[in-house]
Design a protein around this motif. Sequence first.
Motif, mmCIF file in Angstrom:
data_model
loop_
_atom_site.group_PDB
_atom_site.id
_atom_site.type_symbol
_atom_site.label_atom_id
_atom_site.label_comp_id
_atom_site.label_asym_id
_atom_site.label_seq_id
_atom_site.Cartn_x
_atom_site.Cartn_y
_atom_site.Cartn_z
ATOM 1 N N SER A 91 0.798 -1.221 0.000
ATOM 2 C CA SER A 91 0.000 0.000 0.000
ATOM 3 C C SER A 91 0.831 1.271 0.000
ATOM 4 O O SER A 91 0.346 2.324 -0.397
ATOM 5 C CB SER A 91 -0.966 -0.001 1.183
ATOM 6 N N ASP A 92 2.092 1.197 0.395
ATOM 7 C CA ASP A 92 2.954 2.389 0.415
ATOM 8 C C ASP A 92 3.526 2.731 -0.955
ATOM 9 O O ASP A 92 4.204 3.733 -1.107
ATOM 10 C CB ASP A 92 4.121 2.194 1.398
ATOM 11 N N ASP A 93 3.276 1.887 -1.976
ATOM 12 C CA ASP A 93 3.838 2.075 -3.315
ATOM 13 C C ASP A 93 5.340 2.380 -3.262
ATOM 14 O O ASP A 93 5.806 3.421 -3.714
ATOM 15 C CB ASP A 93 3.101 3.185 -4.073
ATOM 16 N N PRO A 94 6.127 1.434 -2.707
ATOM 17 C CA PRO A 94 7.572 1.668 -2.574
ATOM 18 C C PRO A 94 8.269 1.747 -3.928
ATOM 19 O O PRO A 94 7.883 1.042 -4.863
ATOM 20 C CB PRO A 94 8.059 0.450 -1.785
ATOM 21 N N PRO A 95 9.280 2.586 -4.041
ATOM 22 C CA PRO A 95 10.035 2.652 -5.300
ATOM 23 C C PRO A 95 11.016 1.482 -5.394
ATOM 24 O O PRO A 95 11.419 0.912 -4.386
ATOM 25 C CB PRO A 95 10.788 3.974 -5.186
ATOM 26 N N LEU A 96 11.401 1.145 -6.602
ATOM 27 C CA LEU A 96 12.401 0.107 -6.819
ATOM 28 C C LEU A 96 13.786 0.695 -6.602
ATOM 29 O O LEU A 96 14.107 1.754 -7.139
ATOM 30 C CB LEU A 96 12.303 -0.438 -8.248
ATOM 31 N N ASP A 97 14.594 0.014 -5.817
ATOM 32 C CA ASP A 97 15.985 0.416 -5.619
ATOM 33 C C ASP A 97 16.828 -0.283 -6.681
ATOM 34 O O ASP A 97 17.214 -1.438 -6.528
ATOM 35 C CB ASP A 97 16.453 0.036 -4.213
ATOM 36 N N THR A 98 17.104 0.417 -7.773
ATOM 37 C CA THR A 98 17.854 -0.188 -8.882
ATOM 38 C C THR A 98 19.330 -0.371 -8.558
ATOM 39 O O THR A 98 20.053 -0.982 -9.339
ATOM 40 C CB THR A 98 17.714 0.650 -10.165
ATOM 41 N N GLU A 99 19.768 0.140 -7.427
ATOM 42 C CA GLU A 99 21.152 -0.052 -6.996
ATOM 43 C C GLU A 99 21.300 -1.248 -6.068
ATOM 44 O O GLU A 99 22.419 -1.608 -5.698
ATOM 45 C CB GLU A 99 21.663 1.211 -6.294
ATOM 46 N N SER A 100 20.196 -1.890 -5.705
ATOM 47 C CA SER A 100 20.269 -3.014 -4.772
ATOM 48 C C SER A 100 20.933 -4.216 -5.439
ATOM 49 O O SER A 100 20.868 -4.396 -6.661
ATOM 50 C CB SER A 100 18.869 -3.402 -4.293
ATOM 51 N N PHE A 101 21.553 -5.040 -4.629
ATOM 52 C CA PHE A 101 22.202 -6.254 -5.121
ATOM 53 C C PHE A 101 21.178 -7.161 -5.805
ATOM 54 O O PHE A 101 21.434 -7.701 -6.878
ATOM 55 C CB PHE A 101 22.881 -6.990 -3.963
ATOM 56 N N ALA A 102 20.008 -7.313 -5.188
ATOM 57 C CA ALA A 102 18.984 -8.194 -5.744
ATOM 58 C C ALA A 102 18.582 -7.752 -7.152
ATOM 59 O O ALA A 102 18.468 -8.575 -8.060
ATOM 60 C CB ALA A 102 17.758 -8.230 -4.830
ATOM 61 N N TRP A 103 18.387 -6.444 -7.357
ATOM 62 C CA TRP A 103 17.998 -5.966 -8.682
ATOM 63 C C TRP A 103 19.126 -6.165 -9.687
ATOM 64 O O TRP A 103 18.891 -6.573 -10.822
ATOM 65 C CB TRP A 103 17.568 -4.508 -8.651
ATOM 66 N N GLN A 104 20.347 -5.875 -9.282
ATOM 67 C CA GLN A 104 21.483 -6.011 -10.190
ATOM 68 C C GLN A 104 21.644 -7.452 -10.664
ATOM 69 O O GLN A 104 21.884 -7.697 -11.853
ATOM 70 C CB GLN A 104 22.779 -5.524 -9.514
ATOM 71 N N VAL A 105 21.491 -8.402 -9.756
ATOM 72 C CA VAL A 105 21.609 -9.815 -10.123
ATOM 73 C C VAL A 105 20.455 -10.217 -11.039
ATOM 74 O O VAL A 105 20.659 -10.842 -12.081
ATOM 75 C CB VAL A 105 21.657 -10.716 -8.870
#
Length: 141
Positions: A91-105
């Motif tokens: 419900s908070d509509d969080p933004p994507l952290d494109t610098e996170s390890f999970a996203w990078q992988v």
Amino acid sequence: MTQMADHTGGARADVELRLPAEGAYATIVRTTAAGLAARLDFTIDDIEDLRIAIGEASALAIPEADPGTDLVACFWIGRGSMTVELETEASDDPPLDTESFAWQVLDTMAQDATAGSEGGRFRVRFTVTSSVAAGRTGAGL
């Protein structure tokens, strides 16, 4: 190779799981994806890459989930490929952290990876293609 219809263009997923949005259940999503990939004749390396991608997608989606909500995992099966979407209420509509390890992988291991929130839902979606279907076999690997 196992003959399966290409359903990646349809709106309805070929397989859908609904689980509590808790880290302990991510293994069920990985195991389901691995079983489906084996039916698509993915190589052992392809299946392991898929399991890693599912783990990273889960690491992105589950922390964003509202407490007590579900994680919905959808799988669209194509010829030598699979599209996966993980979705949860956020419900908070969080933004994507494109610098996170999970996203990078995830972005490195999958094609067409997207993630983000909209309308109180957080979604991670990506496609994986078997190396056999992509023509990357034998000495070409």
